[in-house]
Design a protein around this motif. Structure first.
Motif, PDB file in Angstrom:
ATOM      1  N   SER A  17       0.832  -1.200   0.000  1.00  0.00           N
ATOM      2  CA  SER A  17       0.000   0.000   0.000  1.00  0.00           C
ATOM      3  C   SER A  17       0.869   1.253   0.000  1.00  0.00           C
ATOM      4  N   TYR A  60     -14.124   6.333  -9.927  1.00  0.00           N
ATOM      5  CA  TYR A  60     -12.894   5.574 -10.080  1.00  0.00           C
ATOM      6  C   TYR A  60     -12.860   4.889 -11.440  1.00  0.00           C
ATOM      7  N   VAL A  64      -8.945   0.394 -10.888  1.00  0.00           N
ATOM      8  CA  VAL A  64      -8.551   0.634  -9.498  1.00  0.00           C
ATOM      9  C   VAL A  64      -9.721   0.563  -8.527  1.00  0.00           C
ATOM     10  N   ARG A  67      -9.805  -0.950  -4.874  1.00  0.00           N
ATOM     11  CA  ARG A  67      -8.445  -1.004  -4.323  1.00  0.00           C
ATOM     12  C   ARG A  67      -7.967   0.377  -3.896  1.00  0.00           C
ATOM     13  N   PHE A  68      -8.370   1.405  -4.622  1.00  0.00           N
ATOM     14  CA  PHE A  68      -7.932   2.777  -4.337  1.00  0.00           C
ATOM     15  C   PHE A  68      -9.096   3.563  -3.743  1.00  0.00           C
ATOM     16  N   MET A  83      -3.850   3.785  -1.852  1.00  0.00           N
ATOM     17  CA  MET A  83      -3.719   2.707  -2.837  1.00  0.00           C
ATOM     18  C   MET A  83      -3.368   1.414  -2.109  1.00  0.00           C
ATOM     19  N   LEU A  86      -1.609  -3.192  -4.317  1.00  0.00           N
ATOM     20  CA  LEU A  86      -0.942  -2.684  -5.512  1.00  0.00           C
ATOM     21  C   LEU A  86      -0.418  -3.816  -6.378  1.00  0.00           C
ATOM     22  N   ASP A  90       0.222  -1.056 -11.792  1.00  0.00           N
ATOM     23  CA  ASP A  90      -0.058   0.259 -11.216  1.00  0.00           C
ATOM     24  C   ASP A  90       1.175   1.171 -11.285  1.00  0.00           C
ATOM     25  N   TYR A  94       2.214   9.389 -11.043  1.00  0.00           N
ATOM     26  CA  TYR A  94       0.866   9.799 -10.652  1.00  0.00           C
ATOM     27  C   TYR A  94       0.799  11.317 -10.537  1.00  0.00           C
TER      28      TYR A  94
END
Length: 127
Positions: A17, A60, A64, A67-68, A83, A86, A90, A94
């Motif tokens: 994460s 989203y 993702v 998960r995010f 996040m 992962l 990914d 960003y």
């Protein structure tokens, strides 16, 4: 003018994460839609997640979702991207972005709708 500075990127193993932060200065985030995008080497910059300044609307990408998590702290003028789980796919730079939209309630996924961009932070997920 809004200045955006991302932080929190780094190297993490698969399943790990990270929490990215985007600190805004110059203006409050009121009436902005804040977005996170990412760009992998050789690929276009893609939408990841977005949230309305009031926090009542978020969206989203399919890759993702689940998960995010995107969140906004108006007192700190900061947007976060938590996040989890992962994956190597990914891995990307960003970017945080701001879209001044006092009337629109939906979150745009289009790069061109965003007025301000940060410099980006690298996230690398090792397998």
């Amino acid at each position: 003018q809004v200045q955006l500075v991302e932080s929190g990127g780094g190297l993490v193993q698969t399943g790990g994460s990270l929490r990215l932060s985007c600190a805004a200065s110059g203006r409050t985030l009121s009436y902005y839609i804040m977005g996170w995008f990412r760009q992998a080497p050789g690929k276009e910059r893609d939408f990841v997640a977005g949230i309305r300044w009031s926090g009542d609307t978020s969206y989203y990408s399919a890759s993702v979702k689940g998960r995010f998590t995107i969140s906004i702290d108006n007192a700190k003028n900061t947007v976060y991207l938590q996040m989890n789980s992962l994956k190597p796919e990914d891995t990307a730079v960003y970017y945080c972005a701001a879209d001044y939209s006092p009337l629109r309630r939906s979150v745009s996924r289009l790069n061109n709708d965003y007025d301000y961009w940060g410099q980006g932070t690298q996230v690398t997920v090792s397998s």
